[in-house]
Design an enzyme around this catalytic site. Sequence first.
Site: not given
Length: 746
Positions: A284, A282, A280
């Site tokens: 994570e 960011c 995704n």
Amino acid sequence: MGTKKEQAGQIDFLTENAKTVLERRYLKKDASGKICESPEHMFRRVAAHIAKAEKNYDTATDVREIEDQFYSLMAEFRFLPNSPTLMNAGRSLGQLAACFVLPVEDSIDGIFDAVKNAATIHKSGGGTGFSFSRLRPENSKVGSTGGVASGPVSFMKIFNIATEQVKQGGTRRGANMAVLRVDHPDIMTFITCKNNKKELNNFNISVGVTDEFMAAVAQKRDYDLIDPHSGKMSGRLNADAVYNELISQAWETGDPGIIFLDEINRFNTTPGLGDMESTNPCGEQPLLPMEACNLGSINLTRFITGTKKQPEVDYEKLLETIHLSVRFLDNTIDMSRYPMDEIDRMVKGNRKIGLGIMGFADLLYMLDTPYDSEEALALAKEIMSFVQTESHKASCDLAKTRGVFPNFDHSVFKGKKGQQRRNATTTTIAPTGTLSIIAGCSSGIEPAFALSYVRTVMDNDRLIEVNPVFKRLAIDKDFYSDALMEEIAENGTVKGNLNVPSDLQKVFVTAHDIKPEHHIKMQAAFQKYTDNAVSKTVNLPHDATQADVRFIYDQAFKLKCKGVTIYRDGSKDNQVLSVSKKGEKVEEKDDFLLAGQQRPQTLEGFTERIKTGMGNLYITVSEYKGRPFELFATVGKSGKSTQAKTEAIGRLISLALRSGITVDDIIGQISGIRGEHAIFQDGGLVYSIPDAIAKVLEKRYLPKNGNGKKQFKNNLKSDLCPECGQAIIFEEGCKTCHSCGYTKCG
């Protein structure tokens, strides 16, 4: 029946910042934009909606009792779900997931299907990740047309433009992650694709690094580039040279990050369904194509017990919260309205959830433990090991009554005793930028960015924001004063401050007090006990070298992180630093860029006349240090209405310039606006008064370079929040404003 307030239940405490964020981004509004629910009613709305899933599994369940438990979980700020759940649960949009990964197939239909699907997801409030590694490289032959391919980066620009047009959940633009494998023939173009810092501004980018590549780097040898269309080798590059270029770009701009594809897929719990290719926005949450994940975070500051002298983590209370949070997130999967049928099937087939934490830095403060200590690393492993173990147990407990996830037979758990799980994954360390503001705690696992900072509010008032743990201790130990807090805000650290006890200086460290190696050690400590991945930024000082960046990347690989993001302070153009040492000259700081800054007494500038369909337009631009500071516009022989509108445009442009908006951004907004009276001027059409202003600004501030392209010098872009004008910081792999909750990453 009690009052509506009593039925909703009480929230003990909300900071002013939390109230601002809730009102701007989360609380329900009516058709006129008026807020029509309280924070209590928001949590009740969410709890009631999520609790409805209980009836899917046991019709005898007391749904109201579960609803009350979910409400208390959130209202006591022990746990908060990801933002789309707070915004959309129990409302017409109904999309509750934050993270999506979409496939990009090597065909025109496949590419534009992905663009359409991304727009749908952004509109619903989610962020999207893509691997562009399947697209054939630039200048490859396209068999069906006899033409040549334009390559992954050119198509990324189409995705970027589409994102620009779709506001996320009706409030903000969505965010994207682009991943390209390091063995793709276009890898060098990809690594440098954000060089000019103006293109692809709705993308984070990461290079998908393999074990084979890292081995080649260590040996400084060449490695193969593989054409994804043919599967054959199409060339070779020196691995060390590519690695150095990647590092150089990250040092210069913060992009690209890296993800370790082999490490990610070593922990792929459903390998029978394929490999994970992207994350995704960011970083994570690695996901399979067409997969989504529902996230939530536990606020560790709510789990302290014992006395002030001997505080400790309350693991019994934490255990209860973990199990209830897993139940909440599993219910969320059923109650979410996913934007596509294929996503709905994948999500419900794997039932991945991502339970994480926030408030870790504040917890360390409360436990009198420095972030950059071995004790902190040990505590990180202890806490996250507990969260992971108990979340796995909670998932197994749910499987006994609800069944295992449907794709269980494709998973690594098949045939393993005691591994009958409801969810393919249970833990993720996700960004908590706005959630942590609501909960009144530090973000995720990041160290505090500052203990004290100054925020400009209405009418240029200066408001000192102080870390609540530090403030309480300063008051208790009788050394608190507004003057000291302002001094700390100015210096950005308590280190060396004689007014702060020396033992507290060791404990209350902030992001730039911590050496880079400890940042990455902390990320690795949490990653060891996290099913998915960890969102964290390794913040580096401005004078950090490329060798420092290389050390971080090497350590991330060695310590088995799944990816890493760095940010060197001031590496963005003209960044306004959020903290600076008193008396020192900081070259990167543009003193006048803060919103509302007073006008200097004397300014120089220029006036230009340009013909418009409404008459001659006289534009005066005042400059500060050679840069545009304010603009005045007057139309000769025009009516009062036209002059009023022209004056308003000038005032708004002046405000934008003083707030750090770039001239090229302003030109982009007003250029080409069409009015009813277009006119030829200097061989080109002037469509309207705004278009005329754009042409004057472009002529002055966007001179052409040797290639005939417009190139802007004197860029005023600073890292200020586009919504409230406060300083933006880089943490959790994302730009975040701690004043209003704005985040670049969805």
